[in-house]
Design a protein around this motif. Structure first.
Motif, PDB file in Angstrom:
ATOM      1  N   ILE A   8     -20.358  34.784  17.788  1.00 52.07           N
ATOM      2  CA  ILE A   8     -19.220  34.491  18.704  1.00 52.07           C
ATOM      3  C   ILE A   8     -19.734  34.838  20.206  1.00 52.07           C
ATOM      4  N   VAL A   9     -20.621  35.201  20.469  1.00 55.83           N
ATOM      5  CA  VAL A   9     -21.136  36.074  21.772  1.00 55.83           C
ATOM      6  C   VAL A   9     -22.163  34.884  21.743  1.00 55.83           C
ATOM      7  N   TYR A  10     -22.526  34.113  21.232  1.00 54.39           N
ATOM      8  CA  TYR A  10     -23.784  33.055  21.876  1.00 54.39           C
ATOM      9  C   TYR A  10     -23.715  32.656  23.035  1.00 54.39           C
ATOM     10  N   VAL A  11     -22.834  31.986  22.431  1.00 56.47           N
ATOM     11  CA  VAL A  11     -22.089  30.987  23.576  1.00 56.47           C
ATOM     12  C   VAL A  11     -21.791  31.617  25.311  1.00 56.47           C
ATOM     13  N   ALA A  12     -21.246  32.403  25.148  1.00 56.38           N
ATOM     14  CA  ALA A  12     -21.032  33.932  26.268  1.00 56.38           C
ATOM     15  C   ALA A  12     -22.530  34.671  26.666  1.00 56.38           C
ATOM     16  N   LEU A  13     -23.631  34.661  26.030  1.00 56.82           N
ATOM     17  CA  LEU A  13     -24.905  34.774  26.275  1.00 56.82           C
ATOM     18  C   LEU A  13     -26.123  34.670  28.057  1.00 56.82           C
ATOM     19  N   GLY A  17     -24.827  37.287  30.685  1.00 55.31           N
ATOM     20  CA  GLY A  17     -26.360  37.970  31.142  1.00 55.31           C
ATOM     21  C   GLY A  17     -26.242  37.617  32.653  1.00 55.31           C
ATOM     22  N   ARG A  18     -25.942  36.585  33.405  1.00 53.71           N
ATOM     23  CA  ARG A  18     -25.082  36.839  34.500  1.00 53.71           C
ATOM     24  C   ARG A  18     -24.381  37.888  35.589  1.00 53.71           C
ATOM     25  N   GLU A  19     -23.834  38.106  35.003  1.00 47.86           N
ATOM     26  CA  GLU A  19     -22.707  39.083  35.388  1.00 47.86           C
ATOM     27  C   GLU A  19     -22.861  40.493  35.070  1.00 47.86           C
ATOM     28  N   LEU A  20     -24.120  40.863  33.940  1.00 46.85           N
ATOM     29  CA  LEU A  20     -24.214  42.078  33.839  1.00 46.85           C
ATOM     30  C   LEU A  20     -25.740  42.592  34.602  1.00 46.85           C
ATOM     31  N   ASP A  21     -25.982  41.264  34.766  1.00 48.25           N
ATOM     32  CA  ASP A  21     -27.625  41.751  34.523  1.00 48.25           C
ATOM     33  C   ASP A  21     -28.906  41.831  34.367  1.00 48.25           C
ATOM     34  N   PHE A  22     -28.687  41.457  32.661  1.00 42.97           N
ATOM     35  CA  PHE A  22     -29.821  41.539  31.772  1.00 42.97           C
ATOM     36  C   PHE A  22     -31.271  40.656  32.540  1.00 42.97           C
ATOM     37  N   SER A  23     -32.177  40.984  31.508  1.00 47.53           N
ATOM     38  CA  SER A  23     -33.210  39.973  31.647  1.00 47.53           C
ATOM     39  C   SER A  23     -33.127  39.124  31.024  1.00 47.53           C
ATOM     40  N   SER A  24     -34.441  38.034  30.594  1.00 43.70           N
ATOM     41  CA  SER A  24     -33.881  37.035  29.798  1.00 43.70           C
ATOM     42  C   SER A  24     -34.450  37.991  28.425  1.00 43.70           C
ATOM     43  N   GLN A  25     -35.013  38.996  28.452  1.00 40.72           N
ATOM     44  CA  GLN A  25     -35.167  38.979  27.016  1.00 40.72           C
ATOM     45  C   GLN A  25     -34.245  40.203  26.654  1.00 40.72           C
ATOM     46  N   SER A  26     -33.907  41.279  27.417  1.00 39.64           N
ATOM     47  CA  SER A  26     -32.602  41.985  27.454  1.00 39.64           C
ATOM     48  C   SER A  26     -31.982  41.634  26.562  1.00 39.64           C
ATOM     49  N   LEU A  27     -31.129  40.639  27.065  1.00 43.28           N
ATOM     50  CA  LEU A  27     -30.063  39.729  27.049  1.00 43.28           C
ATOM     51  C   LEU A  27     -29.831  39.493  24.994  1.00 43.28           C
ATOM     52  N   GLN A  28     -30.821  39.760  24.563  1.00 46.89           N
ATOM     53  CA  GLN A  28     -31.003  39.372  22.787  1.00 46.89           C
ATOM     54  C   GLN A  28     -30.111  40.216  22.208  1.00 46.89           C
ATOM     55  N   VAL A 193     -38.249  48.988  13.988  1.00 48.22           N
ATOM     56  CA  VAL A 193     -39.021  47.486  14.370  1.00 48.22           C
ATOM     57  C   VAL A 193     -38.567  46.959  14.867  1.00 48.22           C
ATOM     58  N   VAL A 194     -36.413  46.712  14.521  1.00 55.25           N
ATOM     59  CA  VAL A 194     -36.275  45.530  16.219  1.00 55.25           C
ATOM     60  C   VAL A 194     -36.704  45.698  16.904  1.00 55.25           C
ATOM     61  N   PHE A 195     -36.859  46.644  18.089  1.00 57.60           N
ATOM     62  CA  PHE A 195     -36.953  47.515  19.033  1.00 57.60           C
ATOM     63  C   PHE A 195     -38.481  46.504  19.436  1.00 57.60           C
ATOM     64  N   GLY A 196     -38.989  46.730  18.495  1.00 54.56           N
ATOM     65  CA  GLY A 196     -41.342  46.511  18.669  1.00 54.56           C
ATOM     66  C   GLY A 196     -41.224  44.950  19.096  1.00 54.56           C
ATOM     67  N   LEU A 197     -39.595  44.239  18.102  1.00 56.07           N
ATOM     68  CA  LEU A 197     -39.721  42.701  18.012  1.00 56.07           C
ATOM     69  C   LEU A 197     -39.701  42.186  19.300  1.00 56.07           C
ATOM     70  N   VAL A 198     -38.398  43.264  19.704  1.00 57.84           N
ATOM     71  CA  VAL A 198     -37.546  42.220  21.040  1.00 57.84           C
ATOM     72  C   VAL A 198     -38.502  42.597  22.061  1.00 57.84           C
ATOM     73  N   SER A 199     -39.884  43.605  22.175  1.00 64.40           N
ATOM     74  CA  SER A 199     -40.363  44.461  23.672  1.00 64.40           C
ATOM     75  C   SER A 199     -41.608  42.896  23.303  1.00 64.40           C
ATOM     76  N   GLY A 200     -42.159  42.994  22.089  1.00 68.84           N
ATOM     77  CA  GLY A 200     -43.137  42.488  22.342  1.00 68.84           C
ATOM     78  C   GLY A 200     -43.554  40.870  22.911  1.00 68.84           C
ATOM     79  N   PRO A 201     -42.109  40.437  23.747  1.00 63.70           N
ATOM     80  CA  PRO A 201     -43.012  39.158  24.689  1.00 63.70           C
ATOM     81  C   PRO A 201     -43.207  40.068  25.976  1.00 63.70           C
TER      82      PRO A 201
END
Length: 474
Positions: A8-13, A17-28, A193-201
């Motif tokens: 349900i959060v995908y469409v709201a992402l 991201g805009r309102e809570l100042d997430f970066s493009s990578q940290s948003l996921q 493991v997931v943190f490493g995958l998220v941080s890679g890019p």
């Protein structure tokens, strides 16, 4: 509630991201924080359902799920939202295996349980796609906060009516405590493991933050495997993975969830960032997928298992997912249109609906009543970890070749190229694993439809004393 909340959060992402100042990578991490705690603690949740009683755990978890959803909607900072999502994942880790345990212990094996699981699967398969639709409506009219607030009245309703509708838990014999070290190791390993995958890019794939986290996570998970071999009452009894139905279902769920999570992200990104859809319009674009998924999860799944057996049905479902996702790829273009996506949506929806029901049904097939919770938790863990890993990997692939235009924003052409490559990776993975599943599990349809006892061979033959053929095979 759980299936809808899965996406349900995908469409709201974008709005989050805009309102809570997430970066493009940290948003996921709005998605991944939930998936990591959900996946890491599911084994502990399954054991809790087995030992403390499924109804008791179900009610406790529903309350925790509702409270953490309320906290998520009230969050005014990115860190607070991620923390609320992590706690919500803990509630889900307790709730999900308890639900499946209640179904598998209330309904008799065979046609009765198959119909019950088909009804559950129809709700879940439809909920996966309906989450995006509901997310669009709520985000457009009430704000992104309501994708979390919507769970609160549902949790209150569950807490009010479940004690009247569900039979009391049977008295539990005295048993030893939980495998808390195992639960902590599994959670820490998956999270790293997931943190490493998220941080890679963002940090570079060979950085300490990415490669180091992945390596440490793998080491911790290896330690978890060693620990489970040595304990008298492990969190995950290793012998359970010897049941081919369960181990094959775990593989199928992992790939299905990973490709699903990644493709939902790519699909939503394409609709909003390339075609310029509003959250409401993007949510409505998921409506055909919702209806088709519900059809696949209900009668189609039940009929397929009866005629083909679990192995062939899971293989066909994954194959359809791969073909459907593959058909979406040529439909994506800078000047594209929604009708060009419909063939892929139709095939993807049928395959996804069938897979959601059959994979979980196969996981519990032939497992003893007192171990239904942990068996269902194994499959559920695979779903959540597959979702987190698949999302991180596919997002990394899609973002790897972005070209920045005026103002530092990615050019539309490079965004579409990335989405296509990510879609192709998802499609090929699903097709390859469909072949592997077909080779691993060749059960007989009649046995698959009416399980009677644990089947370590995976061939649909009960392993019971006095069965000369099974003893000879063993």
């Amino acid at each position: 509630m759980i299936a809808i909340d899965y996406n349900i959060v995908y469409v709201a992402l974008p709005d989050i991201g805009r309102e809570l100042d997430f970066s493009s990578q940290s948003l996921q991490w709005v998605v991944s924080a939930y998936a990591v705690t959900f996946g890491g603690l599911l084994l502990l949740g399954g054991r809790a359902a087995d030992r403390l009683g499924a109804r008791r755990v179900f009610l406790t978890a529903a309350v925790l799920y509702g409270l953490s959803s309320l906290a998520g909607g009230l969050a005014n900072d990115s860190g607070l939202l991620i923390a609320a999502r992590a706690v919500q994942g803990v509630g889900g880790a307790l709730l999900f295996p308890a639900i499946l345990t209640l179904i598998n212990t209330t309904f008799q094996p065979g046609a009765e349980r198959t119909r019950a699981l088909a009804a559950w699967g129809a709700a879940g398969g439809g909920g996966l796609a309906a989450g995006a639709l509901l997310g669009g409506v709520l985000t457009n009219y009430l704000g992104w906060e309501w994708v979390f607030f919507v769970n609160v009245p549902v949790a209150v309703l569950i807490a009010a009516v479940a004690p009247r509708l569900l039979a009391a838990d049977a008295s539990q014999p005295a048993r030893t405590g939980f495998d808390l070290p195992g639960g902590l190791l599994a959670t820490a390993g998956v999270a790293l493991v997931v943190f490493g995958l998220v941080s890679g890019p963002e940090a570079g794939w060979w950085s300490v933050r990415a490669a180091g986290a992945i390596a440490l996570g793998v080491v911790i998970l290896a330690g978890f495997a060693v620990l489970e071999q040595r304990l008298r009452n492990p969190l995950l009894p290793p012998r359970l993975l010897g049941y081919r139905n369960l181990s094959t279902a775990v593989l199928a769920v992992f790939v299905f969830a990973g490709t699903l999570a990644g493709e939902y992200f790519l699909f939503t990104t394409y609709l909003q960032n390339v075609l310029g859809y509003s959250p409401l319009k993007a949510g409505l674009a998921f409506l055909p997928l919702t209806l088709i998924s519900m059809a696949g999860a209900g009668p189609l799944a039940t009929t397929s298992v009866a005629k083909l057996g679990y192995g062939a049905t899971m293989a066909v479902a994954l194959l359809l997912c791969g073909i459907g996702i593959g058909l979406l790829v040529p439909g994506m273009s800078v000047g594209g249109s929604y009708p060009a996506l419909l063939p892929g949506i139709a095939v993807w929806g049928i395959g996804g609906g069938i897979a959601f029901t059959v994979c979980f049904s196969a996981a519990g097939h032939g497992i003893a009543v007192e171990e239904q919770g942990v068996a269902n938790a194994v499959a559920s863990t695979s779903q959540q970890v597959g979702s987190a890993v698949g999302l991180a990997a596919i997002v990394a692939v899609a973002n790897s070749g972005l070209d920045l235009g005026v103002g530092g924003a990615p050019t539309p052409d490079s965004v579409v190229d990335g989405l296509r490559v990510g879609g192709l990776v998802s499609a090929v993975t699903a097709v390859v694993i469909s072949v592997v599943v077909a080779l691993l599990l060749r059960d007989r349809p009649s046995a698959a439809a009416t399980p009677a006892a644990p089947d370590p061979t995976g061939l649909g033959v009960p392993d019971v004393a006095g069965d000369e053929d099974v003893r000879a095979y063993s």
